[in-house]
Design a protein around this motif. Sequence first.
Motif, PDB file in Angstrom:
ATOM      1  N   LYS A   1      -0.793   0.020  -3.372  1.00  0.00           N
ATOM      2  CA  LYS A   1      -1.518  -1.114  -3.939  1.00  0.00           C
ATOM      3  C   LYS A   1      -0.817  -1.638  -5.190  1.00  0.00           C
ATOM      4  O   LYS A   1      -0.687  -2.848  -5.388  1.00  0.00           O
ATOM      5  CB  LYS A   1      -2.949  -0.705  -4.271  1.00  0.00           C
ATOM      6  N   ILE A   2      -0.381  -0.706  -6.018  1.00  0.00           N
ATOM      7  CA  ILE A   2       0.312  -1.093  -7.264  1.00  0.00           C
ATOM      8  C   ILE A   2       1.634  -1.783  -6.936  1.00  0.00           C
ATOM      9  O   ILE A   2       1.985  -2.810  -7.534  1.00  0.00           O
ATOM     10  CB  ILE A   2       0.565   0.159  -8.141  1.00  0.00           C
ATOM     11  N   LYS A   3       2.354  -1.247  -5.973  1.00  0.00           N
ATOM     12  CA  LYS A   3       3.646  -1.818  -5.603  1.00  0.00           C
ATOM     13  C   LYS A   3       3.477  -3.217  -5.046  1.00  0.00           C
ATOM     14  O   LYS A   3       4.267  -4.123  -5.340  1.00  0.00           O
ATOM     15  CB  LYS A   3       4.350  -0.921  -4.583  1.00  0.00           C
ATOM     16  N   ILE A   4       2.445  -3.423  -4.216  1.00  0.00           N
ATOM     17  CA  ILE A   4       2.195  -4.763  -3.664  1.00  0.00           C
ATOM     18  C   ILE A   4       1.890  -5.740  -4.784  1.00  0.00           C
ATOM     19  O   ILE A   4       2.426  -6.864  -4.804  1.00  0.00           O
ATOM     20  CB  ILE A   4       1.025  -4.697  -2.664  1.00  0.00           C
ATOM     21  N   ASP A   5       1.062  -5.345  -5.740  1.00  0.00           N
ATOM     22  CA  ASP A   5       0.730  -6.231  -6.853  1.00  0.00           C
ATOM     23  C   ASP A   5       1.970  -6.546  -7.685  1.00  0.00           C
ATOM     24  O   ASP A   5       2.138  -7.687  -8.143  1.00  0.00           O
ATOM     25  CB  ASP A   5      -0.339  -5.604  -7.739  1.00  0.00           C
ATOM     26  N   GLU A   6       2.841  -5.571  -7.872  1.00  0.00           N
ATOM     27  CA  GLU A   6       4.075  -5.798  -8.622  1.00  0.00           C
ATOM     28  C   GLU A   6       4.992  -6.775  -7.907  1.00  0.00           C
ATOM     29  O   GLU A   6       5.604  -7.649  -8.528  1.00  0.00           O
ATOM     30  CB  GLU A   6       4.801  -4.471  -8.861  1.00  0.00           C
ATOM     31  N   ILE A   7       5.081  -6.642  -6.572  1.00  0.00           N
ATOM     32  CA  ILE A   7       5.925  -7.554  -5.788  1.00  0.00           C
ATOM     33  C   ILE A   7       5.386  -8.975  -5.880  1.00  0.00           C
ATOM     34  O   ILE A   7       6.134  -9.940  -6.094  1.00  0.00           O
ATOM     35  CB  ILE A   7       5.979  -7.107  -4.310  1.00  0.00           C
TER      36      ILE A   7
END
Length: 330
Positions: free
Chosen positions: A321-327
């Motif tokens: 979830k964090i990685k998707i938001d960062e992308i």
Amino acid sequence: MYTANEKRYDKMIYNRCGKSGLKLPAVSLGFWHNFGSNDSFDNMEKMVHTAFDLGITHFDLANNYSAGFPGSAETNFGRILSGMKAYRDEMCISTKAGFGMWGGPYGDRNGSRKYLTASLDQSLKRMGLDYVDIYYHHICDPNTPFEETALALDNAVRQGKALYIGISNYSREQAEQITTIFRELHTPFVAIQPSYSMLNRSIEEDRLDKFAYENGLGLSIYSPLYQGFLTDRYLNGVPKDSRLGKGATWLGDELNDKMLTKLRALNALAQERSQSLSQMALSWVLSNKAVATVLIGASSPSQIADNVKCIERLDFSEDEKIKIDEILAQ
């Protein structure tokens, strides 16, 4: 004569639409594109049969859906339904009205009792149905009082022409206002249909998803793949037969280097999850607890079969979830 797959309900997930008794498949089939007068009838029939064989019981239309003549998507669906009459009670069929449909003062973008009543009668005739399961007001009409629109929709239920009511393309504030009236009328108002995807999170910003969840309403999401951006179609260019290649989307200017960087990073994450980009994008939308179903568009039966596989992996770790938001923030 069509005979449905006996195992069609074995894998599909069915979610309650809000707090109502109505269940919707996690993945539903929308008729916005590829079901019009200029499209192959054989292909659209195969798509509907494939969808139903995979457990997709919800088919979503609107009076104006068609790339050629408005109403032809409903007409074509009616032709398909004529060979599936034995399964009508296993289907949830929805249609909508609100955008411009015919000439004169009564057929333009509208929320009046006259327009909504006439449009539903026309839709039922085109599809050869006595009733639809969900009747949506397609877009809020600022020139018609909420009370009139709500009463017109409520009347459709009382006449037996619709079982449930929904709204589409309403803001949270607009949804709050009409919900109050539906409650006073005891209207079976169960669904809100907004656009929502990884690339369009406006319902989070507006808190429409929170409002729906807290008020027992299910979200039926359209454009979960952002007009095809969240697929592998554009990772290496623009195919001529794609929606963007045909000029059939208003999002063309958004496919720049910055967008491609995001899409390729999301695709890499999807591969780590053993999913395609489209499957992960659909899974992500379904992970929102307010969402009852995602409406997929399709141009082939194989595309439907591929997208339905999104239900095999609906979980997301906190790191993902964090990685998707960062992308997406790039």
